[in-house]
Design a protein around this motif. Structure first.
Motif, PDB file in Angstrom:
ATOM      1  N   ASP A  36       0.694  -1.111  -0.036  1.00 38.37           N
ATOM      2  CA  ASP A  36      -0.025   0.027   0.037  1.00 38.37           C
ATOM      3  C   ASP A  36       0.832   1.128   0.068  1.00 38.37           C
ATOM      4  OD1 ASP A  36      -2.217  -1.392  -0.076  1.00 38.37           O
ATOM      5  OD2 ASP A  36      -2.824  -1.272   2.197  1.00 38.37           O
ATOM      6  N   THR A  37       2.201   1.274   0.717  1.00 32.33           N
ATOM      7  CA  THR A  37       3.066   2.424   0.560  1.00 32.33           C
ATOM      8  C   THR A  37       3.392   2.631  -0.762  1.00 32.33           C
ATOM      9  OG1 THR A  37       5.111   1.230   1.120  1.00 32.33           O
ATOM     10  CG2 THR A  37       3.454   1.926   2.927  1.00 32.33           C
ATOM     11  N   LEU A  38       3.590   1.351  -1.669  1.00 31.76           N
ATOM     12  CA  LEU A  38       4.116   1.778  -2.976  1.00 31.76           C
ATOM     13  C   LEU A  38       3.005   2.064  -3.874  1.00 31.76           C
ATOM     14  CD1 LEU A  38       6.418  -1.403  -2.990  1.00 31.76           C
ATOM     15  CD2 LEU A  38       7.092   0.912  -2.319  1.00 31.76           C
ATOM     16  N   LEU A  39       1.879   1.709  -3.779  1.00 35.59           N
ATOM     17  CA  LEU A  39       0.837   2.000  -4.864  1.00 35.59           C
ATOM     18  C   LEU A  39       0.780   3.399  -5.159  1.00 35.59           C
ATOM     19  CD1 LEU A  39      -1.647  -0.751  -3.861  1.00 35.59           C
ATOM     20  CD2 LEU A  39      -0.348  -0.521  -5.914  1.00 35.59           C
ATOM     21  N   PRO A  40       0.575   4.476  -4.258  1.00 38.31           N
ATOM     22  CA  PRO A  40       0.251   5.734  -4.639  1.00 38.31           C
ATOM     23  C   PRO A  40       1.222   6.352  -5.655  1.00 38.31           C
ATOM     24  CG  PRO A  40       0.090   5.665  -2.456  1.00 38.31           C
ATOM     25  CD  PRO A  40       0.786   4.463  -2.892  1.00 38.31           C
ATOM     26  N   GLU A  41       2.521   6.152  -5.588  1.00 40.61           N
ATOM     27  CA  GLU A  41       3.597   6.464  -6.664  1.00 40.61           C
ATOM     28  C   GLU A  41       3.595   5.663  -8.053  1.00 40.61           C
ATOM     29  OE1 GLU A  41       8.483   6.736  -7.291  1.00 40.61           O
ATOM     30  OE2 GLU A  41       7.625   6.026  -5.196  1.00 40.61           O
ATOM     31  N   MET A  42       3.097   4.560  -7.944  1.00 40.95           N
ATOM     32  CA  MET A  42       2.732   3.696  -9.131  1.00 40.95           C
ATOM     33  C   MET A  42       1.366   4.165  -9.742  1.00 40.95           C
ATOM     34  SD  MET A  42       3.422  -0.006  -7.484  1.00 40.95           S
ATOM     35  CE  MET A  42       3.028  -1.035  -8.996  1.00 40.95           C
ATOM     36  N   SER A  43       0.427   4.430  -9.138  1.00 44.35           N
ATOM     37  CA  SER A  43      -0.761   4.992  -9.666  1.00 44.35           C
ATOM     38  C   SER A  43      -0.625   6.200 -10.273  1.00 44.35           C
ATOM     39  CB  SER A  43      -2.091   4.910  -8.690  1.00 44.35           C
ATOM     40  OG  SER A  43      -2.143   3.514  -8.040  1.00 44.35           O
ATOM     41  N   ALA A  44       0.026   7.057  -9.786  1.00 43.71           N
ATOM     42  CA  ALA A  44       0.450   8.463 -10.093  1.00 43.71           C
ATOM     43  C   ALA A  44       0.913   8.165 -11.807  1.00 43.71           C
ATOM     44  CB  ALA A  44       1.265   9.246  -9.384  1.00 43.71           C
ATOM     45  N   ILE A  45       1.739   7.375 -11.936  1.00 46.11           N
ATOM     46  CA  ILE A  45       2.226   7.413 -13.368  1.00 46.11           C
ATOM     47  C   ILE A  45       1.088   6.558 -14.344  1.00 46.11           C
ATOM     48  CG2 ILE A  45       3.606   5.890 -14.973  1.00 46.11           C
ATOM     49  CD1 ILE A  45       5.153   7.930 -12.871  1.00 46.11           C
ATOM     50  N   SER A  46       0.407   5.460 -13.790  1.00 51.16           N
ATOM     51  CA  SER A  46      -0.746   5.014 -14.598  1.00 51.16           C
ATOM     52  C   SER A  46      -1.602   4.344 -13.562  1.00 51.16           C
ATOM     53  CB  SER A  46      -0.164   3.857 -15.492  1.00 51.16           C
ATOM     54  OG  SER A  46      -1.116   3.162 -15.996  1.00 51.16           O
ATOM     55  N   PRO A  47      -2.903   4.601 -14.019  1.00 47.79           N
ATOM     56  CA  PRO A  47      -4.204   3.844 -12.980  1.00 47.79           C
ATOM     57  C   PRO A  47      -4.092   2.614 -13.084  1.00 47.79           C
ATOM     58  CG  PRO A  47      -5.004   5.120 -14.675  1.00 47.79           C
ATOM     59  CD  PRO A  47      -3.824   5.358 -14.694  1.00 47.79           C
ATOM     60  N   ASP A  48      -3.599   1.908 -14.168  1.00 47.53           N
ATOM     61  CA  ASP A  48      -3.401   0.450 -14.502  1.00 47.53           C
ATOM     62  C   ASP A  48      -2.474  -0.476 -13.736  1.00 47.53           C
ATOM     63  OD1 ASP A  48      -5.611   0.855 -16.467  1.00 47.53           O
ATOM     64  OD2 ASP A  48      -3.991   0.971 -17.867  1.00 47.53           O
ATOM     65  N   CYS A  49      -1.564   0.530 -12.929  1.00 48.70           N
ATOM     66  CA  CYS A  49      -0.635  -0.346 -11.976  1.00 48.70           C
ATOM     67  C   CYS A  49      -1.392  -0.862 -10.744  1.00 48.70           C
ATOM     68  CB  CYS A  49       0.384   0.723 -11.558  1.00 48.70           C
ATOM     69  SG  CYS A  49       1.451   1.271 -12.891  1.00 48.70           S
ATOM     70  N   GLY A  50      -0.534  -2.011 -10.301  1.00 46.00           N
ATOM     71  CA  GLY A  50      -1.401  -2.475  -9.356  1.00 46.00           C
ATOM     72  C   GLY A  50      -0.403  -3.675  -8.780  1.00 46.00           C
ATOM     73  N   ILE A  51      -0.917  -4.093  -7.412  1.00 48.98           N
ATOM     74  CA  ILE A  51      -0.050  -5.473  -6.750  1.00 48.98           C
ATOM     75  C   ILE A  51      -1.257  -6.439  -6.370  1.00 48.98           C
ATOM     76  CG2 ILE A  51       1.526  -6.306  -5.295  1.00 48.98           C
ATOM     77  CD1 ILE A  51       2.595  -3.250  -4.889  1.00 48.98           C
ATOM     78  N   VAL A  52      -1.295  -7.528  -6.594  1.00 48.23           N
ATOM     79  CA  VAL A  52      -2.405  -8.369  -6.403  1.00 48.23           C
ATOM     80  C   VAL A  52      -1.746  -9.584  -5.755  1.00 48.23           C
ATOM     81  CG1 VAL A  52      -4.167  -9.968  -6.960  1.00 48.23           C
ATOM     82  CG2 VAL A  52      -4.014  -7.699  -8.062  1.00 48.23           C
ATOM     83  N   THR A  53      -2.052 -10.188  -4.493  1.00 51.22           N
ATOM     84  CA  THR A  53      -1.409 -11.308  -3.822  1.00 51.22           C
ATOM     85  C   THR A  53      -2.505 -12.224  -3.832  1.00 51.22           C
ATOM     86  OG1 THR A  53       0.372 -10.074  -2.757  1.00 51.22           O
ATOM     87  CG2 THR A  53      -0.196 -12.259  -2.051  1.00 51.22           C
ATOM     88  N   GLU A  54      -2.381 -13.454  -4.277  1.00 49.44           N
ATOM     89  CA  GLU A  54      -3.334 -14.747  -4.130  1.00 49.44           C
ATOM     90  C   GLU A  54      -2.531 -15.811  -3.202  1.00 49.44           C
ATOM     91  OE1 GLU A  54      -4.442 -15.896  -8.070  1.00 49.44           O
ATOM     92  OE2 GLU A  54      -2.594 -14.773  -8.587  1.00 49.44           O
ATOM     93  N   VAL A  55      -3.484 -16.307  -2.241  1.00 54.10           N
ATOM     94  CA  VAL A  55      -3.155 -17.461  -1.329  1.00 54.10           C
ATOM     95  C   VAL A  55      -3.390 -18.624  -2.348  1.00 54.10           C
ATOM     96  CG1 VAL A  55      -3.476 -18.477   0.820  1.00 54.10           C
ATOM     97  CG2 VAL A  55      -3.460 -16.090   0.701  1.00 54.10           C
ATOM     98  N   LEU A  56      -2.514 -19.400  -2.677  1.00 55.61           N
ATOM     99  CA  LEU A  56      -2.541 -20.767  -3.525  1.00 55.61           C
ATOM    100  C   LEU A  56      -2.893 -21.786  -2.446  1.00 55.61           C
ATOM    101  CD1 LEU A  56       0.353 -20.012  -6.120  1.00 55.61           C
ATOM    102  CD2 LEU A  56      -2.047 -19.380  -6.036  1.00 55.61           C
ATOM    103  N   ALA A  57      -2.375 -21.813  -1.445  1.00 56.23           N
ATOM    104  CA  ALA A  57      -2.519 -23.010  -0.574  1.00 56.23           C
ATOM    105  C   ALA A  57      -2.156 -23.013   0.732  1.00 56.23           C
ATOM    106  CB  ALA A  57      -1.867 -24.270  -1.239  1.00 56.23           C
ATOM    107  N   GLY A  58      -2.521 -23.477   1.457  1.00 59.23           N
ATOM    108  CA  GLY A  58      -2.276 -23.500   2.889  1.00 59.23           C
ATOM    109  C   GLY A  58      -2.690 -24.661   3.822  1.00 59.23           C
ATOM    110  N   ALA A  59      -1.798 -24.952   4.581  1.00 59.72           N
ATOM    111  CA  ALA A  59      -1.958 -26.004   5.534  1.00 59.72           C
ATOM    112  C   ALA A  59      -1.486 -25.663   7.002  1.00 59.72           C
ATOM    113  CB  ALA A  59      -1.337 -27.379   5.033  1.00 59.72           C
TER     114      ALA A  59
END
Length: 383
Positions: free
Chosen positions: A278-301
Motif C-alpha cells: 500500500d505504501t508503494l501504490l500511490p507512486e505507481m498509480s500516479a504514473i498509470s491507474p492500471d498499475c497494481g499489486i495483487v497477492t493470491e493465497v494458492l495453498a495453505g495447511a
C-alpha cells in the motif's frame, strides 16, 4: 494369496503419481485389493474426477479406532540423475529404491499388506486407512476426506500420519502457506524511467521486504524452540517478469511461502506485506491507474501443534517403546486432522533426508520396524 510389504511397496511405486498426474490407477488398485479381502472403501474425488482420496475401515464401526494416513502423490523426477527407473522398485544393499519409497508410499503399502492380519485379529476397535491426493503441492485433497470421515465415522481415538520420521515420534510440524504476488507496471522505453513503472523493480523491493521479515524472525528466534530453523521462515522461490533490457517491465510475478512455527499466525506476515504494498501504490498509480499489486493465497495447511499428553502421542510412545519426541519443519496433512479435532502425531518409516532426492530409498530395516509397529497396533486394538 497374501502380499508381503515389499510386494505392495513395489506395486504402489509402480504407479506414476507425480502430483501433475492422476492418482486414479493407484486408487483403483487399492480399492480392488481391499474388495478382494472383503473390505469396502469410500472415494472422495476431486471436482473433475481425475483424482480421489480413499478411506476404508477394517474392524467394527466402533469408537476409539486409529486412522493410518498417507498421501498417494509424489514429487517429480524431472532433471534428477536416477541410476534406475524411478517407478520400478529395486532392492540393493538392504535398501529399496524408487520414487515414493521414503515419502511416503511404504507406510501405506505396509498397512495394506497387513490388512489380512487385521481381519484375522478380531479387532475390537477399528483401523481406518486414509489415502489422500495432492499433499505435495499444498495438502489439497485431505480436507475433503477428513470432512467426510468426521461426518461418517465413529469418534476416532488417534490419527497416525506415516510421514518418514525414521519411526520416531513427531509431535509438531510447521504450517505452510503458498502465495503468488503479481505486479502490474507501465511499459515505456527504459530511457524514459520517469514515465514508467517497472514491475520487475517493484517486485524486487517486495521480495526484499519478504526477506527482511524473515531476518527479523531470525534475530528474535527463541533458542529453546525445537524447530530447525527455530523461527517462521519466508522465502521467494521463483520470479518472472519483463520483456527486454530496454523496456520497463509491465508485469512481474513471484511465488513465495510462509512456514510458521507453533503459535505464529501466517496472516500477520501477509498483512504486513500488504501494508508495505500500500505504501508503494500511490507512486505507481500516479504514473498509470492500471498499475497494481495483487497477492493470491494458492495453498495453505495449518501446522501440527504439540500435544504430548494426547491420545495419539501416548499410543505411539507405547507402540514404539520410545520416550523421545521431535518436530519437523516441513508440512503435512497432520495439522489438518488436528484442526478437525483429531488427536494426531506423525510416525512412519524412512528418512526425510531421502525424500525428493534422486535414487530415493528406504532401508529394509525401516520396513521391518514399521511392520512391528503396526502389528503392535493390531494387538492393542484387539484387546
Amino acid at each position: 494369496m497374501d502380499k508381503t510389504s515389499r510386494d505392495v511397496i513395489a506395486r504402489l511405486v509402480g504407479f506414476d503419481t507425480v502430483s501433475r498426474h492422476s492418482n486414479m490407477a493407484l486408487i483403483d488398485w487399492v480399492r480392488n485389493y481391499l474388495a478382494g479381502l472383503g473390505v469396502e472403501s469410500r472415494l472422495v474425488p476431486n471436482e473433475d474426477g481425475s483424482k480421489a482420496n480413499l478411506y476404508a475401515t477394517i474392524g467394527p464401526m466402533a469408537e476409539g479406532g486409529v486412522v493410518l494416513s498417507g498421501h498417494t502423490d509424489v514429487v517429480p523426477v524431472d532433471g534428477q540423475a536416477w541410476d534406475t527407473d524411478p517407478f520400478t522398485l529395486v532392492e540393493r544393499d538392504g535398501k529399496l529404491y524408487g520414487r515414493g519409497t521414503a515419502d511416503m508410499k511404504s507406510f501405506s503399502a505396509i498397512a495394506l499388506a497387513l490388512v489380512p492380519e487385521m481381519l484375522a485379529a478380531n479387532l475390537k476397535r477399528p483401523i481406518h486407512l486414509a489415502l489422500s491426493y495432492d499433499e505435495e503441492i499444498g495438502c489439497f485433497g485431505a480436507p475433503f476426506m477428513i470432512q467426510r470421515m468426521v461426518q461418517e465415522l465413529p469418534p476416532v481415538g488417534a490419527v497416525i500420519v506415516g510421514e518418514p520420521t525414521s519411526m520416531g515420534v513427531v509431535l509438531a510440524h510447521k504450517g505452510c502457506y503458498a502465495l503468488r504476488t503479481t505486479v502490474t507496471g507501465h511499459e515505456v522505453h527504459s530511457s524514459q524511467v520517469n514515465r514508467g513503472v517497472s514491475a520487475v523493480m517493484v517486485a524486487a523491493r517486495l521480495a526484499t521486504f519478504v526477506a527482511d521479515m524473515m531476518a527479523e524472525n531470525k534475530a528474535a528466534a527463541d533458542p529453546a524452540s525445537p524447530f530447525d530453523p527455530p523461527y517462521t521462515t519466508l522465502h521467494v522461490g521463483t520470479i518472472n517478469g519483463g520483456t527486454a533490457l530496454n523496456i520497463m517491465a509491465k508485469r512481474c510475478d513471484f511465488l513465495w511461502d510462509i512456514r510458521t512455527v507453533t503459535g505464529d499466525d501466517w496472516r500477520t506476515y501477509l498483512n504486513r506485506f500488504q501494508a508495505f504494498c500500500d505504501t508503494l501504490l500511490p507512486e505507481m498509480s500516479a504514473i498509470s491507474p492500471d498499475c497494481g499489486i495483487v497477492t493470491e493465497v494458492l495453498a495453505g495447511a495449518p501446522g501440527l501443534a504439540p500435544d504430548p499428553q494426547g491420545r495419539a502421542a501416548q499410543l505411539v510412545h507405547a507402540l514404539t517403546g520410545r520416550n523421545d519426541t521431535t518436530v519437523v519443519a516441513y508440512g503435512a496433512e497432520a495439522g489438518q486432522f488436528q484442526e478437525a479435532g483429531y488427536s494426531t502425531v506423525m510416525c512412519g518409516p524412512g528418512s526425510i533426508d531421502q525424500a525428493h532426492q534422486a535414487n530415493e530409498f528406504i532401508e529394509i530395516d525401516q520396513v521391518t520396524a514399521c511392520e512391528r509397529f503396526l502389528r503392535g497396533l493390531i494387538t492393542r486394538l484387539s484387546a
